[in-house]
Design an enzyme around this catalytic site. Structure first.
Site, PDB file in Angstrom:
ATOM      1  N   THR A 125       0.819  -1.218   0.000  1.00 60.13           N
ATOM      2  CA  THR A 125       0.000   0.000   0.000  1.00 60.13           C
ATOM      3  C   THR A 125       0.851   1.267   0.000  1.00 60.13           C
ATOM      4  OG1 THR A 125      -1.723  -1.204   1.164  1.00 60.13           O
ATOM      5  CG2 THR A 125      -1.813   1.190   1.322  1.00 60.13           C
ATOM      6  N   ILE A 336     -26.533  -5.430  23.707  1.00 64.59           N
ATOM      7  CA  ILE A 336     -26.958  -6.368  24.765  1.00 64.59           C
ATOM      8  C   ILE A 336     -26.391  -5.940  26.124  1.00 64.59           C
ATOM      9  CG2 ILE A 336     -26.667  -8.766  25.587  1.00 64.59           C
ATOM     10  CD1 ILE A 336     -26.928  -9.610  22.582  1.00 64.59           C
ATOM     11  N   HIS A 337     -25.175  -5.449  26.117  1.00 61.87           N
ATOM     12  CA  HIS A 337     -24.546  -5.019  27.371  1.00 61.87           C
ATOM     13  C   HIS A 337     -25.099  -3.675  27.864  1.00 61.87           C
ATOM     14  CE1 HIS A 337     -21.686  -8.218  26.521  1.00 61.87           C
ATOM     15  NE2 HIS A 337     -21.168  -8.053  27.725  1.00 61.87           N
ATOM     16  N   GLY A 338     -25.675  -2.892  26.950  1.00 65.49           N
ATOM     17  CA  GLY A 338     -26.172  -1.574  27.352  1.00 65.49           C
ATOM     18  C   GLY A 338     -25.005  -0.667  27.724  1.00 65.49           C
ATOM     19  N   GLY A 339     -25.250   0.228  28.669  1.00 63.37           N
ATOM     20  CA  GLY A 339     -24.269   1.269  29.035  1.00 63.37           C
ATOM     21  C   GLY A 339     -22.896   0.722  29.377  1.00 63.37           C
ATOM     22  N   GLU A 362      -6.197  -6.005   3.993  1.00 61.43           N
ATOM     23  CA  GLU A 362      -6.064  -7.186   3.116  1.00 61.43           C
ATOM     24  C   GLU A 362      -7.088  -7.106   1.974  1.00 61.43           C
ATOM     25  OE1 GLU A 362      -3.578  -8.172   4.682  1.00 61.43           O
ATOM     26  OE2 GLU A 362      -2.966 -10.159   3.995  1.00 61.43           O
ATOM     27  N   THR A 364     -10.320  -4.104   0.862  1.00 61.06           N
ATOM     28  CA  THR A 364     -11.595  -3.680   1.455  1.00 61.06           C
ATOM     29  C   THR A 364     -12.701  -4.653   1.037  1.00 61.06           C
ATOM     30  OG1 THR A 364     -12.158  -2.372  -0.489  1.00 61.06           O
ATOM     31  CG2 THR A 364     -10.952  -1.225   1.254  1.00 61.06           C
ATOM     32  N   GLU A 366     -15.275  -3.871  -0.429  1.00 61.07           N
ATOM     33  CA  GLU A 366     -15.705  -3.501  -1.795  1.00 61.07           C
ATOM     34  C   GLU A 366     -14.862  -4.302  -2.794  1.00 61.07           C
ATOM     35  OE1 GLU A 366     -15.247  -1.227   0.757  1.00 61.07           O
ATOM     36  OE2 GLU A 366     -17.426  -1.180   0.969  1.00 61.07           O
TER      37      GLU A 366
END
Ligand code: COS
Length: 378
Positions: A125, A336-339, A362, A364, A366
């Site tokens: 890259t 599920i855990h909330g705050g 590795e 995208t 897309e």
């Protein structure tokens, strides 16, 4: 069709789980918070022969199959996504050296990489060449017995700690992607500069940096394969790498499911554990189903690799599905855990951040859709 892992594969999976409980899980939060590379664990992983799993023993590998490597990455990532990625990268790196390297190159570089005596990087890259890998601007010019490399590489994993880098650069611009070549560049080569560790959102213990080449001279023997093979080599490397990232995402998604099941059983609201509410049950059912589907796609891609079948499309499908599964269900795990799940340092908060990169690196997602559609429309 056989859905059963072999005795050896089961044994490795159990060993990795025990290893992770002892060494990886206890420091996963610290690795994230302090963005430090867990070198002590990398050395232990190397002792277990998990740094060059699918390569023959004569090249320092463990001589196991590709699926075993995938199981190790999955289990490591379940405990710590940084460690899972580190194992993935080290195993993936050997590929180009093993397939294209001369005997001398294998002895000098592949053996220490497979034994985990040295870390490595794959530098493709650039600031202007991400998805469009063919737009690489870095150059390599033959001058007598040496190639002279110039250019800048971006987002290079392991660059700050690598002993050797495989760098893709242009040897003949007029030939487009067929003018790209790959080089073995020792990290101490004069003119090679490694930039600052980039402060990432997730997999924070994996060190990522810019790599700058200024008149970087390497012996011409360090050309990997032939001139012009660099693009193909990078694509082949990425095909295998994508199965590894699918496994990393699978481990992250499994961890999100594990955390969500445990929490929903202990969290009481309206006088009952929240696991007794249908809203939570359905979220868990969707998570569990997607995780299992991701597992089958990932193992199937690894199986294709082991059988010597084409696996480009299968790798792209596995990466696409498993990484979107990880991104979606780490989000659900926070719901599920909330705050409490939104608080910095909570396991699901870390998983949510760690999952995101799997949809990007590795190739995208897309690009994964381009590979899959290209294959089905052929
Ligand atoms: N295996 C072997 N060869 C491959 C290949 C693969 N998976 N994919 C492409 N090639 C070959 C093609 O066969 C073609 O060779 P021929 O001309 O001899 O047929 C050549 O490479 C060029 O292929 P193509 O024309 O498809 O290249 P494009 O420039 O259009 O690029 C994409 C295609 C976008 C798929 C490619 O650039 C890519 O994968 N980009 C993402 C890069 C990436 O994942 N970056 C992350 C880096 S993290 S190190």
């Amino acid at each position: 069709m056989n859905f059963q892992l072999t005795e050896e594969q089961e044994l490795v999976r159990t060993s990795v789980r025990e290893f992770c409980k002892k060494y990886v899980e206890p420091i996963a939060q610290k690795v994230d918070q302090e963005a430090y590379f867990p070198m002590e664990n990398f050395k232990r992983i190397a002792e277990q022969e998990w740094t060059g799993i699918p390569y023959p023993a004569e090249y320092g590998g463990a001589g196991a199959d590709f699926l075993t490597y995938i199981l190790v990455v999955e289990e490591m990532s379940r405990a710590c996504a940084t460690t899972g990625f580190t194992v993935m990268l080290q195993n993936a790196l050997g590929y180009t050296l093993y397939k294209f390297g001369t005997e001398e190159q294998k002895k000098k570089w592949l053996i220490p990489l497979n034994k985990g005596e040295m870390l490595g990087s794959f530098a493709l890259t650039e600031p202007g060449a991400g998805t469009d890998a063919g737009a690489t601007q870095s150059t390599a010019v033959l001058d007598g017995d040496e190639y002279v490399l110039n250019g800048t590489k971006m987002f290079i994993s392991n660059a700050p700690i690598a002993g050797v880098l495989i760098i893709v650069a242009m040897t003949d611009k007029s030939k487009g992607t067929k003018g790209l070549s790959a080089f073995i560049v020792p990290a101490d080569t004069p003119g090679l500069q490694i930039g600052k560790h980039l402060n990432k959102m997730g997999i924070r213990g994996s060190l990522t940096a810019e790599v700058i080449m200024k008149d970087c001279r390497i012996p011409k023997e360090n050309l990997l394969g032939k001139e012009g093979q660099g693009f193909k080599m990078a694509m082949m490397y990425l095909d295998g790498g994508r199965i590894g990232i699918a496994a990393q995402a699978l481990g992250i998604a499994q961890a999100a499911l594990d955390e969500s099941i445990a929490y929903s059983k202990e969290r009481v609201q309206f006088g009952k554990p929240i696991s007794s509410f249908q809203a939570i049950q359905w979220m868990l059912a969707n998570m569990a189903t997607d995780v299992e589907a991701a597992r089958f796609l990932t193992y199937h891609a690894a199986w294709c690799y082991d059988q010597g079948k084409n696996y480009s499309k299968e790798a792209a499908m596995a990466k696409l599905f498993a990484t979107e599964c990880a991104a979606k269900h780490t989000n659900r795990a926070i719901q599920i855990h909330g705050g409490i799940g939104y608080i910095k340092g909570h396991k699901v908060e870390q998983l949510y951040r760690d999952a995101k990169i799997t949809e990007i690196y590795e190739g995208t997602n897309e690009v994964m859709r381009m590979v899959v559609s290209g294959s089905v429309l052929r």
